[in-house]
Write a protein that holds these residues in place. Structure first.
Motif, PDB file in Angstrom:
ATOM      1  N   TRP A 173     -10.981  -7.417  -4.967  1.00 24.20           N
ATOM      2  CA  TRP A 173     -11.490  -7.590  -6.322  1.00 24.20           C
ATOM      3  C   TRP A 173     -11.234  -9.024  -6.790  1.00 24.20           C
ATOM      4  O   TRP A 173     -10.102  -9.512  -6.713  1.00 24.20           O
ATOM      5  CB  TRP A 173     -10.798  -6.614  -7.281  1.00 24.20           C
ATOM      6  CG  TRP A 173     -11.022  -5.170  -6.954  1.00 24.20           C
ATOM      7  CD1 TRP A 173     -10.395  -4.435  -5.986  1.00 24.20           C
ATOM      8  CD2 TRP A 173     -11.942  -4.282  -7.598  1.00 24.20           C
ATOM      9  NE1 TRP A 173     -10.861  -3.145  -5.989  1.00 24.20           N
ATOM     10  CE2 TRP A 173     -11.810  -3.020  -6.969  1.00 24.20           C
ATOM     11  CE3 TRP A 173     -12.835  -4.424  -8.655  1.00 24.20           C
ATOM     12  CZ2 TRP A 173     -12.552  -1.913  -7.363  1.00 24.20           C
ATOM     13  CZ3 TRP A 173     -13.588  -3.325  -9.038  1.00 24.20           C
ATOM     14  CH2 TRP A 173     -13.451  -2.090  -8.405  1.00 24.20           C
ATOM     15  N   HIS A 211     -11.436 -11.467 -10.089  1.00 28.91           N
ATOM     16  CA  HIS A 211     -11.586 -11.421 -11.538  1.00 28.91           C
ATOM     17  C   HIS A 211     -12.333 -12.634 -12.074  1.00 28.91           C
ATOM     18  O   HIS A 211     -12.607 -13.607 -11.363  1.00 28.91           O
ATOM     19  CB  HIS A 211     -10.220 -11.252 -12.218  1.00 28.91           C
ATOM     20  CG  HIS A 211      -9.283 -12.408 -12.095  1.00 28.91           C
ATOM     21  ND1 HIS A 211      -9.442 -13.584 -12.801  1.00 28.91           N
ATOM     22  CD2 HIS A 211      -8.122 -12.565 -11.383  1.00 28.91           C
ATOM     23  CE1 HIS A 211      -8.460 -14.411 -12.536  1.00 28.91           C
ATOM     24  NE2 HIS A 211      -7.637 -13.830 -11.661  1.00 28.91           N
ATOM     25  N   GLY A 230      -9.355 -14.539 -16.568  1.00 26.66           N
ATOM     26  CA  GLY A 230      -8.978 -13.128 -16.476  1.00 26.66           C
ATOM     27  C   GLY A 230      -7.740 -12.936 -15.623  1.00 26.66           C
ATOM     28  O   GLY A 230      -6.978 -13.871 -15.348  1.00 26.66           O
ATOM     29  N   ARG A 251      -5.847  -9.705 -12.687  1.00 30.30           N
ATOM     30  CA  ARG A 251      -6.151  -8.629 -11.744  1.00 30.30           C
ATOM     31  C   ARG A 251      -6.399  -7.279 -12.412  1.00 30.30           C
ATOM     32  O   ARG A 251      -6.824  -6.331 -11.744  1.00 30.30           O
ATOM     33  CB  ARG A 251      -5.033  -8.503 -10.716  1.00 30.30           C
ATOM     34  CG  ARG A 251      -3.676  -8.087 -11.260  1.00 30.30           C
ATOM     35  CD  ARG A 251      -2.684  -7.997 -10.107  1.00 30.30           C
ATOM     36  NE  ARG A 251      -1.360  -7.547 -10.496  1.00 30.30           N
ATOM     37  CZ  ARG A 251      -0.306  -8.330 -10.638  1.00 30.30           C
ATOM     38  NH1 ARG A 251      -0.445  -9.639 -10.468  1.00 30.30           N
ATOM     39  NH2 ARG A 251       0.869  -7.838 -10.951  1.00 30.30           N
ATOM     40  N   GLU A 294      -8.335  -7.039 -15.356  1.00 31.98           N
ATOM     41  CA  GLU A 294      -9.624  -7.303 -15.976  1.00 31.98           C
ATOM     42  C   GLU A 294      -9.770  -6.571 -17.321  1.00 31.98           C
ATOM     43  O   GLU A 294      -8.960  -5.768 -17.711  1.00 31.98           O
ATOM     44  CB  GLU A 294     -10.804  -7.005 -15.053  1.00 31.98           C
ATOM     45  CG  GLU A 294     -11.449  -8.242 -14.466  1.00 31.98           C
ATOM     46  CD  GLU A 294     -11.745  -9.362 -15.463  1.00 31.98           C
ATOM     47  OE1 GLU A 294     -11.907  -9.091 -16.663  1.00 31.98           O
ATOM     48  OE2 GLU A 294     -11.791 -10.530 -15.031  1.00 31.98           O
ATOM     49  N   SER A 295     -10.825  -6.955 -18.030  1.00 34.56           N
ATOM     50  CA  SER A 295     -11.068  -6.433 -19.370  1.00 34.56           C
ATOM     51  C   SER A 295     -11.138  -4.913 -19.358  1.00 34.56           C
ATOM     52  O   SER A 295     -11.763  -4.308 -18.470  1.00 34.56           O
ATOM     53  CB  SER A 295     -12.391  -7.003 -19.900  1.00 34.56           C
ATOM     54  OG  SER A 295     -12.684  -6.509 -21.172  1.00 34.56           O
ATOM     55  N   PHE A 300     -10.585  -3.235 -13.426  1.00 36.65           N
ATOM     56  CA  PHE A 300     -10.183  -3.330 -12.031  1.00 36.65           C
ATOM     57  C   PHE A 300      -9.123  -2.282 -11.679  1.00 36.65           C
ATOM     58  O   PHE A 300      -9.115  -1.749 -10.569  1.00 36.65           O
ATOM     59  CB  PHE A 300      -9.637  -4.729 -11.726  1.00 36.65           C
ATOM     60  CG  PHE A 300     -10.699  -5.765 -11.456  1.00 36.65           C
ATOM     61  CD1 PHE A 300     -12.033  -5.537 -11.756  1.00 36.65           C
ATOM     62  CD2 PHE A 300     -10.361  -6.994 -10.902  1.00 36.65           C
ATOM     63  CE1 PHE A 300     -13.003  -6.498 -11.504  1.00 36.65           C
ATOM     64  CE2 PHE A 300     -11.316  -7.963 -10.636  1.00 36.65           C
ATOM     65  CZ  PHE A 300     -12.640  -7.717 -10.944  1.00 36.65           C
ATOM     66  N   ARG A 309      -6.171  -6.101  -5.663  1.00 38.91           N
ATOM     67  CA  ARG A 309      -6.425  -6.867  -6.881  1.00 38.91           C
ATOM     68  C   ARG A 309      -5.390  -7.995  -6.934  1.00 38.91           C
ATOM     69  O   ARG A 309      -4.223  -7.755  -6.667  1.00 38.91           O
ATOM     70  CB  ARG A 309      -6.263  -6.000  -8.138  1.00 38.91           C
ATOM     71  CG  ARG A 309      -7.141  -4.776  -8.176  1.00 38.91           C
ATOM     72  CD  ARG A 309      -6.894  -3.958  -9.458  1.00 38.91           C
ATOM     73  NE  ARG A 309      -5.615  -3.259  -9.466  1.00 38.91           N
ATOM     74  CZ  ARG A 309      -4.605  -3.537 -10.259  1.00 38.91           C
ATOM     75  NH1 ARG A 309      -4.673  -4.559 -11.120  1.00 38.91           N
ATOM     76  NH2 ARG A 309      -3.486  -2.841 -10.226  1.00 38.91           N
ATOM     77  N   ASP A 363      -4.231 -12.047  -8.873  1.00 38.31           N
ATOM     78  CA  ASP A 363      -4.438 -13.082  -9.887  1.00 38.31           C
ATOM     79  C   ASP A 363      -4.676 -14.422  -9.197  1.00 38.31           C
ATOM     80  O   ASP A 363      -3.851 -14.863  -8.382  1.00 38.31           O
ATOM     81  CB  ASP A 363      -3.195 -13.222 -10.777  1.00 38.31           C
ATOM     82  CG  ASP A 363      -2.850 -11.940 -11.515  1.00 38.31           C
ATOM     83  OD1 ASP A 363      -3.775 -11.275 -12.015  1.00 38.31           O
ATOM     84  OD2 ASP A 363      -1.647 -11.600 -11.584  1.00 38.31           O
ATOM     85  N   PHE A 390     -16.327  -9.846 -10.726  1.00 40.41           N
ATOM     86  CA  PHE A 390     -16.769  -9.756 -12.108  1.00 40.41           C
ATOM     87  C   PHE A 390     -16.974 -11.164 -12.657  1.00 40.41           C
ATOM     88  O   PHE A 390     -16.115 -12.044 -12.480  1.00 40.41           O
ATOM     89  CB  PHE A 390     -15.731  -9.022 -12.955  1.00 40.41           C
ATOM     90  CG  PHE A 390     -15.964  -9.142 -14.442  1.00 40.41           C
ATOM     91  CD1 PHE A 390     -17.063  -8.539 -15.031  1.00 40.41           C
ATOM     92  CD2 PHE A 390     -15.105  -9.868 -15.240  1.00 40.41           C
ATOM     93  CE1 PHE A 390     -17.299  -8.661 -16.394  1.00 40.41           C
ATOM     94  CE2 PHE A 390     -15.321  -9.999 -16.603  1.00 40.41           C
ATOM     95  CZ  PHE A 390     -16.426  -9.387 -17.186  1.00 40.41           C
ATOM     96  N   VAL A 394     -18.629  -7.510 -20.894  1.00 38.09           N
ATOM     97  CA  VAL A 394     -17.423  -6.826 -20.385  1.00 38.09           C
ATOM     98  C   VAL A 394     -17.556  -5.302 -20.428  1.00 38.09           C
ATOM     99  O   VAL A 394     -16.569  -4.600 -20.246  1.00 38.09           O
ATOM    100  CB  VAL A 394     -16.169  -7.275 -21.158  1.00 38.09           C
ATOM    101  CG1 VAL A 394     -15.954  -8.774 -21.003  1.00 38.09           C
ATOM    102  CG2 VAL A 394     -16.239  -6.894 -22.635  1.00 38.09           C
TER     103      VAL A 394
END
Length: 258
Positions: free
Chosen positions: A33, A35, A39, A41, A43-44, A48, A64, A66, A112, A230
């Motif tokens: 994933w 981001h 963002g 890991r 996410e909004s 995620f 996921r 960062d 994303f 989002v």
């Protein structure tokens, strides 16, 4: 399912993430994933987190993480660039492929927003089995101009960075952004690609997703009415996660889409 905090090094800095591993027999497929801009890991609306957990329940692992300068990873956002995020994404994919339980031939990338543009830069060389793009960034310059981030901004001339909601955005990021060509990078893409986007996305407006669907052979997509960048409503969020889970289960597990 197990959720394990993980870390790996990129250019002497530590990148931190979460590895979701499903129960069941080995080997298992997996998703990386990526981001979006500023963002992390999760996410909004924890998209995620819930996406990875839903996939784990179906037998698909996830990583996921960062990007450096984001979330819990080392670094300062001021030093973030398109190049650094590409480096992080490649390192994360290598880390994921090194996991003994995972099937390296059944790895997908889900991105994303700006994460989709980063995915496009590594897709050709890394050759994942499939791509999932949420609110894709295909024409980055006008998108970031709408955020007030552009090369002629007076703050950039005066102090070398622009204040973007508390994040210092530097020259390197904006300079590389102008050369970023996600559509060109995907010109030779022949594997499955799913594009999901909101009809009311005022940031990465619909022509971004529509360009992918028009230009990339075999790409499939769907637009959600009453959804923005989002997917910030319960119905839009549920739609996004359900479509993604169903499509990835078909691509990575051979389970017919619901």
């Amino acid at each position: 399912m197990t959720e394990t905090p993980v870390a790996f090094a990129v250019a002497g800095q530590t990148v931190r993430g979460m590895l979701h591993t499903p129960a069941g027999e080995d080997p298992v497929p997996a998703v990386l994933w990526l981001h979006g801009f500023t963002g992390n890991r999760n996410e909004s609306h924890r998209l995620f987190v819930d996406g990875a957990r839903r996939l784990a329940a179906r037998g698909i692992a996830s990583l996921r993480f960062d990007f450096r300068g984001c979330g819990e990873s080392d670094g300062d956002f001021f030093d973030t660039s398109i190049t650094s995020q590409i480096e992080d994404a490649r390192a994360a994919l290598a880390f994921l492929r090194s996991q003994p339980r995972l099937d390296a031939k059944r790895l997908a990338i889900a991105g994303f927003s700006l994460g989709t543009a980063i995915a496009s830069q590594i897709a050709s060389e890394e050759s994942p089995a499939a791509l999932v793009f949420w609110s894709p960034v295909v024409f980055p310059v006008p998108i970031f101009a709408r955020l007030g981030l552009y090369a002629a901004h007076p703050e950039l001339s005066r102090q070398g960075w622009i204040d973007s909601n508390g994040y210092r955005v530097g020259r390197d990021f904006l300079s590389e952004l102008t050369a970023l060509d996600p559509l060109g990078a995907l010109a030779g893409w022949t594997h499955p690609l799913l594009v999901l986007y909101g009809k009311e996305d005022l940031l990465a407006t619909t022509e971004n997703a529509e360009a992918l669907l028009a230009e990339i052979p075999g790409a499939v997509g769907e637009a959600r009415a009453h959804a923005g960048h989002v997917f910030g409503s319960v119905p839009a969020r549920s739609w996004l996660l359900e479509r993604t889970e169903s499509w990835l289960s078909e691509q990575l597990l051979g389970v017919p889409a619901r």
